[in-house]
Scaffold this active site. Structure first.
Site, PDB file in Angstrom:
ATOM      1  N   SER A 105      45.295  22.141 113.095  1.00 20.99           N
ATOM      2  CA  SER A 105      45.738  23.453 112.652  1.00 20.99           C
ATOM      3  C   SER A 105      46.443  23.262 111.316  1.00 20.99           C
ATOM      4  CB  SER A 105      46.653  24.087 113.708  1.00 20.99           C
ATOM      5  OG  SER A 105      47.144  25.337 113.262  1.00 20.99           O
ATOM      6  N   TYR A 127      42.578  32.203 105.335  1.00 17.81           N
ATOM      7  CA  TYR A 127      42.933  30.869 105.836  1.00 17.81           C
ATOM      8  C   TYR A 127      43.883  30.964 107.026  1.00 17.81           C
ATOM      9  CZ  TYR A 127      44.852  26.169 106.057  1.00 17.81           C
ATOM     10  OH  TYR A 127      45.273  24.936 106.497  1.00 17.81           O
ATOM     11  N   LYS A 181      43.565  29.748 111.024  1.00 18.21           N
ATOM     12  CA  LYS A 181      44.454  28.774 111.653  1.00 18.21           C
ATOM     13  C   LYS A 181      45.268  29.390 112.789  1.00 18.21           C
ATOM     14  CE  LYS A 181      43.173  25.150 109.453  1.00 18.21           C
ATOM     15  NZ  LYS A 181      42.432  24.090 110.173  1.00 18.21           N
TER      16      LYS A 181
END
Length: 270
Positions: free
Chosen positions: A131, A145, A149
């Site tokens: 992660s 992004y 994650k």
């Protein structure tokens, strides 16, 4: 002798982890999009370098099968392949948006699905998902992004429940700023000159990243944490990698939204 399969092993965290595990007596299935470009890992003992592109579904079972045929068993899967897309949401085409999620989320799920029948049959194994501090906190212009994650964090935690009764562990590694090529080929920045309204935020993001990346950790630091996660026999789910990760994630945990976000804004201001 145990075996780890690593995605995105051509550089950065993936390559460092391949070397770390190989040096400690493990077999390593080092997968990457273009194995012909690698000239070092393939020279190591007990390392199989093979092609796996997480966005090419057909390549995944072929790589998994090749690894099992070579070493007989996969004990640990490291889902490391990924990149960061930053920029104003309006500046991204839907093709680039899908590519970010296909790489960081869907590809991770496809690789995991391909390895799980093998681990389930053996009633053992560990799935380690890379992660980021960006899976718990966000920075400006990181809509895509951070979205991926945060997804990795959620799916990993949920997957833990269904796999633990089968003898399969799930671990999450959260690196901070690392000395990798994240700002190069692993970074996709989008900004349209016609979207000047976002220019001040982009400038602020540059200042913020400059401060946060002033003392990044080496990829080997993350490799050591991955080693720790692979050998964790308890119920620990998350592993922080890097002093900045420990500091920022602890701040996020202890502060309310307004306080933490206010601190980020202050760092952005100059």
């Amino acid at each position: 002798m145990k075996t780890i399969l690593i995605t995105g092993a051509s550089s950065g965290i993936g390559e460092a982890t391949a070397r770390h595990f190989q040096a400690r007596g493990w077999n390593v299935i080092a997968t990457m999009r273009a194995p012909s470009e690698d000239s070092t890992l393939a020279d190591l003992d007990n390392v199989l370098v093979t092609r796996l592109d997480v966005t090419d579904a057909a390549s995944i079972p072929v790589a998994v099968a090749a690894g099992i045929e070579k070493f007989g068993k996969i004990d640990v899967l490291l889902n490391n392949a990924g990149y960061g897309a930053y920029g104003a949401l309006e500046a991204f085409t839907m093709e680039r948006i899908r590519r970010q999620f296909d790489t960081n989320v869907v590809g991770l799920l496809e690789v995991t699905k391909a390895v799980l029948p093998h681990m389930r049959q053996n009633r053992s194994g560990t799935v380690i998902n890379i992660s980021s501090i960006g899976g718990q906190i966000t920075f400006p212009l990181g809509t895509l992004y951070h979205g991926t994650k945060f997804a990795v964090e959620g799916l990993s935690e949920a997957l833990h429940y269904e796999l633990e009764p089968l003898g399969i562990r799930v671990r999450i590694v959260e690196p901070g700023m690392i000395k990798t090529n994240f700002g190069g080929r692993s970074f996709d920045f989008a900004m349209d000159e016609g979207l000047s309204d976002y220019a001040p935020t982009a400038e602020a993001m540059g200042r913020l990243f400059g401060k946060l990346a002033s003392n990044p950790s080496a990829p080997e630091t993350v490799a050591e944490v991955i080693w720790e996660a692979a050998h964790e026999d308890g119920d620990r789910l998350r592993f922080r990698a890097g002093e900045d990760a420990a500091r920022l994630l602890e701040d996020r945990k202890s502060q309310d939204d307004g306080t933490f976000i206010g601190g980020i804004k202050k760092l952005m201001s100059g």
